[in-house]
Design an enzyme around this catalytic site. Structure first.
Site, PDB file in Angstrom:
ATOM      1  N   ASP A 110      46.579  36.080  16.149  1.00 47.33           N
ATOM      2  CA  ASP A 110      46.710  35.003  16.262  1.00 47.33           C
ATOM      3  C   ASP A 110      45.292  34.399  15.119  1.00 47.33           C
ATOM      4  OD1 ASP A 110      47.283  32.190  17.528  1.00 47.33           O
ATOM      5  OD2 ASP A 110      45.180  32.564  19.088  1.00 47.33           O
ATOM      6  N   ASP A 121      43.820  30.284  15.424  1.00 44.39           N
ATOM      7  CA  ASP A 121      42.850  29.094  15.997  1.00 44.39           C
ATOM      8  C   ASP A 121      42.727  29.955  17.727  1.00 44.39           C
ATOM      9  OD1 ASP A 121      42.921  27.528  13.902  1.00 44.39           O
ATOM     10  OD2 ASP A 121      45.482  27.274  14.458  1.00 44.39           O
TER      11      ASP A 121
HETATM   12  C1  XBP Z   1      47.318  27.136  17.611  1.00 48.50           C
HETATM   13  C2  XBP Z   1      47.850  25.492  17.287  1.00 48.50           C
HETATM   14  C3  XBP Z   1      47.819  24.273  16.507  1.00 48.50           C
HETATM   15  C4  XBP Z   1      46.552  24.224  15.526  1.00 48.50           C
HETATM   16  C5  XBP Z   1      46.078  22.995  15.193  1.00 48.50           C
HETATM   17  O1  XBP Z   1      47.971  27.594  17.322  1.00 48.50           O
HETATM   18  O2  XBP Z   1      48.474  25.015  17.950  1.00 48.50           O
HETATM   19  O3  XBP Z   1      48.975  23.855  16.412  1.00 48.50           O
HETATM   20  O4  XBP Z   1      46.178  23.672  17.322  1.00 48.50           O
HETATM   21  O5  XBP Z   1      47.072  23.365  14.046  1.00 48.50           O
HETATM   22  P1  XBP Z   1      47.589  29.467  17.505  1.00 48.50           P
HETATM   23  P2  XBP Z   1      48.098  22.167  13.810  1.00 48.50           P
HETATM   24  O6  XBP Z   1      46.438  29.369  17.784  1.00 48.50           O
HETATM   25  O7  XBP Z   1      48.922  29.900  17.666  1.00 48.50           O
HETATM   26  O8  XBP Z   1      47.187  29.689  15.706  1.00 48.50           O
HETATM   27  O9  XBP Z   1      47.719  21.278  13.674  1.00 48.50           O
HETATM   28  O10 XBP Z   1      48.720  22.526  12.011  1.00 48.50           O
HETATM   29  O11 XBP Z   1      49.728  22.605  14.392  1.00 48.50           O
HETATM   30 MG    MG Z   2      45.259  30.647  19.640  1.00 48.01          MG
END
Ligand code: XBP
Ligand code: MG
Length: 232
Positions: free
Chosen positions: A10, A12
């Site tokens: 993952d 974020d």
């Molecule tokens: C996390 C998310 C994303 C980010 C923001 O994704 O839900 O929406 O918060 O990015 P993960 P965007 O943990 O799966 O990486 O604004 O590009 O959606």
């Molecule tokens: Mg995440």
């Protein structure tokens, strides 16, 4: 358990504290640039993280705001504009060096590469954000470390749906029993589990209340947990 063949990362919250140090700050910059008095504090942003996808998060927040446009098309336009502005601000924050890798992450990616494991990025964030962040964390070699990079635009349903993980497994030609997902959030863990994967949880800032594994993030610990069937 069959031997571990791939790590599915993952982005974020897992590779770095991007939600705390990047996206939340960038959303607030976008609100200011748009002349809106909106501001997401840490508590509000933490609560909004159950909505995955930045545009979807904006729409969910607008649903509870008296000062958001009333008509659906106007709301969607505003969400699109704010989201693009947020992503530009996020890239700027990354370029300023405001986001660093979480402890152990770079070492595990390099150790897994050296050990011949395959690796993938499996995220519901936008591809532009991955392309801004990964070179900063890993340098130009980043693209050589991941056999596939699945982003939010690549799937019909974002996490907690299993789609992103299912797509990554299909692209790697791997059954879920041979791969391990590394995730920081309940929607991410749910997505990986729904795809049949074992999951190593590394809760990030906003999910500090979730069960946290003892000990540092190392490839040896991930492999041992996977092979003992101790990860769920
Ligand atoms: C996390 C998310 C994303 C980010 C923001 O994704 O839900 O929406 O918060 O990015 P993960 P965007 O943990 O799966 O990486 O604004 O590009 O959606
Ligand atoms: Mg995440």
């Amino acid at each position: 358990m069959p031997p571990l063949e791939a790590l599915l990362w993952d982005v974020d919250g897992t590779l770095a504290e991007t939600e705390r140090d990047g996206h939340r700050v960038a959303f607030n910059m976008a609100f200011t640039r748009a002349g809106l008095g909106w501001r997401w504090d840490d508590a509000r942003y933490g609560a909004l993280l159950h909505v995955t996808g930045g545009r979807e998060r904006l729409l969910a927040d607008m649903a509870n705001r008296a000062d958001a446009p009333a008509a659906r098309p106007a709301r969607e336009d505003l969400a699109r504009t704010l989201h693009a502005s947020k992503n530009a601000a996020y890239a700027w924050l990354v370029a300023q060096g405001r986001i660093t890798a979480r402890e152990g992450v770079v070492a595990v990616i390099e150790a897994a590469h050296a050990a011949g494991l395959r690796q993938a990025i499996v995220t519901t964030t936008s591809r532009v954000n991955v392309e801004a962040l990964l070179p900063r964390l890993l340098g130009s070699r980043w693209a050589t470390r991941f056999a596939t990079v699945v982003c939010g635009e690549d799937v019909a349903r974002k996490k907690p749906a299993p789609d992103a993980y299912q797509l990554a497994l299909a692209l790697l030609h791997l059954p879920p029993s041979r791969a391990l997902a590394i995730e920081d959030s309940p929607p991410g863990v749910a997505a990986a589990r729904a795809a049949g994967l074992a999951v190593a949880r590394r809760p990030s800032h906003y999910f500090a209340g979730e069960p946290t594994p003892a000990g540092p993030l190392t490839l040896a610990a991930l492999r041992a947990g996977f092979e003992r069937g101790a990860l769920s």
